[in-house]
Write a protein that holds these residues in place. Structure first.
Motif, PDB file in Angstrom:
ATOM      1  N   ARG A 115      -1.320  37.314  43.991  1.00  0.00           N
ATOM      2  CA  ARG A 115      -2.050  38.477  44.505  1.00  0.00           C
ATOM      3  C   ARG A 115      -1.352  39.776  44.092  1.00  0.00           C
ATOM      4  O   ARG A 115      -1.993  40.726  43.647  1.00  0.00           O
ATOM      5  N   ASP A 116      -0.015  39.822  44.200  1.00  0.00           N
ATOM      6  CA  ASP A 116       0.734  41.008  43.768  1.00  0.00           C
ATOM      7  C   ASP A 116       0.541  41.269  42.274  1.00  0.00           C
ATOM      8  O   ASP A 116       0.359  42.413  41.851  1.00  0.00           O
ATOM      9  N   THR A 117       0.595  40.206  41.482  1.00  0.00           N
ATOM     10  CA  THR A 117       0.403  40.342  40.040  1.00  0.00           C
ATOM     11  C   THR A 117      -0.984  40.896  39.737  1.00  0.00           C
ATOM     12  O   THR A 117      -1.138  41.801  38.909  1.00  0.00           O
ATOM     13  N   LEU A 118      -1.996  40.399  40.424  1.00  0.00           N
ATOM     14  CA  LEU A 118      -3.361  40.889  40.233  1.00  0.00           C
ATOM     15  C   LEU A 118      -3.475  42.365  40.604  1.00  0.00           C
ATOM     16  O   LEU A 118      -4.121  43.148  39.897  1.00  0.00           O
ATOM     17  N   MET A 119      -2.819  42.768  41.690  1.00  0.00           N
ATOM     18  CA  MET A 119      -2.850  44.179  42.086  1.00  0.00           C
ATOM     19  C   MET A 119      -2.221  45.067  41.007  1.00  0.00           C
ATOM     20  O   MET A 119      -2.741  46.150  40.702  1.00  0.00           O
ATOM     21  N   VAL A 120      -1.127  44.613  40.416  1.00  0.00           N
ATOM     22  CA  VAL A 120      -0.485  45.385  39.347  1.00  0.00           C
ATOM     23  C   VAL A 120      -1.407  45.448  38.127  1.00  0.00           C
ATOM     24  O   VAL A 120      -1.563  46.506  37.506  1.00  0.00           O
ATOM     25  N   GLU A 121      -2.043  44.329  37.782  1.00  0.00           N
ATOM     26  CA  GLU A 121      -2.988  44.332  36.664  1.00  0.00           C
ATOM     27  C   GLU A 121      -4.111  45.337  36.912  1.00  0.00           C
ATOM     28  O   GLU A 121      -4.505  46.081  36.003  1.00  0.00           O
ATOM     29  N   GLU A 122      -4.618  45.386  38.129  1.00  0.00           N
ATOM     30  CA  GLU A 122      -5.683  46.338  38.476  1.00  0.00           C
ATOM     31  C   GLU A 122      -5.182  47.779  38.396  1.00  0.00           C
ATOM     32  O   GLU A 122      -5.892  48.661  37.909  1.00  0.00           O
TER      33      GLU A 122
END
Length: 137
Positions: A111-118
């Motif tokens: 989830r953290d990785t996805l937030m950074v990608e966004e």
């Protein structure tokens, strides 16, 4: 502890991207995973509302190397060091953020990785859809 390097290439100069990313007042425009409100300055500390609650952020001093590392002090008092780089790239600038798992579950890490990608996609869109607005003066 695992790490993931999340990056994007932006069609703008590394200098322009660095100037924008290293300016704390710009955080709410692109870093929703960190700042969902205006950043309040308290000396060298920056205070912002985030998805995690109220956080304090401390950036490394401005530099010519494209380093925008920052510590985030979470509501529980824990400090997380976040490596962030803006690098010259043949197509403009590459922004690289290192996400570290630390004590997160695999699901939280994803989830953290996805937030950074966004966040990085938002940053890219700011430059590539409104390039004249994003240029340094």
């Amino acid at each position: 502890m695992r790490s993931r390097h999340v990056s994007t290439v932006i069609g703008a100069s590394a200098d322009d991207v660095y100037e924008f990313v290293s300016e704390p007042d710009n955080l709410p425009e692109w870093a929703a995973g960190l700042a969902t409100s205006e950043v309040v300055r308290r000396g060298d500390d920056l205070v912002a509302e985030s998805p995690m609650g109220t956080v304090t952020v401390r950036f490394v001093p401005r530099n010519t190397l494209g380093v925008v590392d920052h510590d985030v002090i979470l509501p529980n008092g824990a400090t997380v060091h976040n490596p962030l780089r803006v690098l010259p790239h043949p197509e403009g600038a590459e922004v690289v953020f290192t996400v570290r798992q630390l004590s997160m579950s695999d699901e939280e890490f994803d989830r953290d990785t996805l937030m950074v990608e966004e966040d990085l996609a938002r940053l890219k869109a700011l430059f590539e859809t409104r390039p004249t607005r994003m240029r340094s003066s």
